[in-house]
Design an enzyme around this catalytic site. Structure first.
Site, PDB file in Angstrom:
ATOM      1  N   ASP A   1       0.856  -1.183   0.000  1.00  0.00           N
ATOM      2  CA  ASP A   1       0.000   0.000   0.000  1.00  0.00           C
ATOM      3  C   ASP A   1       0.892   1.233   0.000  1.00  0.00           C
ATOM      4  O   ASP A   1       2.017   1.197   0.475  1.00  0.00           O
ATOM      5  CB  ASP A   1      -0.872   0.014   1.264  1.00  0.00           C
TER       6      ASP A   1
ATOM      7  N   LYS B   1      -4.450   2.412  -2.013  1.00  0.00           N
ATOM      8  CA  LYS B   1      -5.479   3.398  -2.284  1.00  0.00           C
ATOM      9  C   LYS B   1      -4.953   4.746  -1.833  1.00  0.00           C
ATOM     10  O   LYS B   1      -4.349   4.874  -0.775  1.00  0.00           O
ATOM     11  CB  LYS B   1      -6.745   3.045  -1.508  1.00  0.00           C
TER      12      LYS B   1
ATOM     13  N   MET C   1      -9.681   7.762   9.719  1.00  0.00           N
ATOM     14  CA  MET C   1     -10.227   8.379   8.488  1.00  0.00           C
ATOM     15  C   MET C   1     -11.484   9.167   8.791  1.00  0.00           C
ATOM     16  O   MET C   1     -12.462   9.083   8.071  1.00  0.00           O
ATOM     17  CB  MET C   1     -10.528   7.282   7.444  1.00  0.00           C
TER      18      MET C   1
END
Lengths: 243, 243
Positions: free
Chosen positions: B35, B57, B172
């Site tokens: 990642d 991502k 997040m």
């Protein structure tokens, strides 16, 4: 000259789960104050001549009081050198870290905190499952199964704990789980909610058993055995090969 | 011969927070699927000639779909060799690990999971505080601030989240925090509950700011900035030297 203290989370016991930073600090330490659970192979990284001081609490035996541990840590630091305070798992998670930080600050002693692998992460990894799931189990919570007196904590948030869509992990909760499970089921947690008992996490004796909340409570009411354990329940992923 | 996959939690980004086991697996890997957050210095442990494949991502950019990542992982494993799937933090905590495990199992591919330092542990350590406190904050919970559509998850347990005696960490959650804070305060969480914003955890740009739930919500309503962050609130220990 006053020493410097490195609080090191040593992970669940497997030396391969030490971080590079932890190994570096252990190798360079003049003195290491360790809990029982973090001892063994991890101490083999210490240099010859380092002071190795066991200060851990051991279930069922007289153990040093926290005040005594904090005072010992301060005394070592005031004597100078590089001091490592080894705590199993991550020292900031149910590790009585705050009391020791307060003691160091009161004496103006410098410190750093090095995080470690907390036992739920090691237990889930060994069981081959994630702690969270994308569409359920978007909340993970860690709680202790007893307060300072050994009883269920009086201020439990039962709405938080009776949630079948969270992944809940109870530390040191084998003895109080039958009573807790009864409260949770009364609050609406389905008795057949998946549960997992993870014993002796991070050691060669590690063992994981899949069950349900009601069945685990019934088992533990008959006897808890000597092994330390984590209790998982809630939305747990399935893992092939586990009973 | 079919390959073997090691899921490696790479911690928050600081290579010193890799475990010994993670470094061993990275060094021996034939291919590493990583990642974005876990890249950089951590990949320098890879041997020359290993395939390094970015599949992360990235907020605000088109990124590979999870199906595509899972298929790519299966393809590499079927081609043989030692495959490392590097996930930032601990792969089992909001890491979409389950989808990849299911894909591997469907093809009979063997795997192991190596736990990593999850970002809340690194952030608390950097801030000089424990996650739990002995007499308060005996419950720690990690939640995501948005669901697959980017909105606040619809099934939030507000009784669990509005608890000032827990330590809550939101992943997040910068964009949705103003709306969440309003719901929590309406549910009884005191507006002046201590809060902490930890940005760019585990990187050289890491920054921590102490505030309150209401003040943080007001700040974030005016703009969230580009940095990834964790939001802590609840019973947070004091740390000298932090504003």
């Amino acid at each position: 000259m006053t020493g410097f203290v490195s609080f090191i989370g040593s992970g669940p016991g497997d030396p391969e789960l030490l971080t590079l930073k932890a190994v570096d600090r252990i190798k360079r330490a003049d003195a290491i104050l360790y809990d029982d659970l973090s001892a063994g192979p991890i101490l083999s990284f210490a240099r010859a001549g380092a002071d190795l001081v066991g200060v851990g609490k051991r279930a069922g035996r007289p153990s040093p009081k926290q005040d005594h541990v904090s005072r010992l840590l301060v005394d070592y630091a005031l004597a100078g050198g590089r001091i490592v305070r080894l705590k199993s798992g991550d020292g900031g998670l149910f590790g009585r870290l705050e009391e020791e930080l307060v003691a160091l600050r009161a004496h103006g002693i410098g410190f750093e905190i090095v995080p470690g692998i907390a036992s739920p992460f090691a237990a889930a990894a060994a069981a081959g499952i994630p702690l969270t799931r994308r569409l359920t189990a978007r909340r993970v919570q860690f709680v202790t199964g007893h307060d300072a007196s050994g009883q269920l904590p009086p201020d439990l948030n039962l709405d938080a704990l009776a949630d079948p869509l969270a992944c809940t992990v109870i530390f040191m909760g084998k003895r109080t789980f039958p009573a807790l499970a009864e409260m949770l089921i009364a609050r609406g947690l389905p008795p057949d909610t998946p549960a997992m008992l993870a014993e002796s996490v991070g050691t060669p004796e590690a063992r994981t058993r899949r069950t349900t909340v009601a069945a685990l409570a019934a088992d533990l009411a008959h006897g808890i055995g000597p092994k330390p354990a984590l209790i998982f329940y809630g939305s747990l992923a399935q893992a092939e090969g586990l009973v």
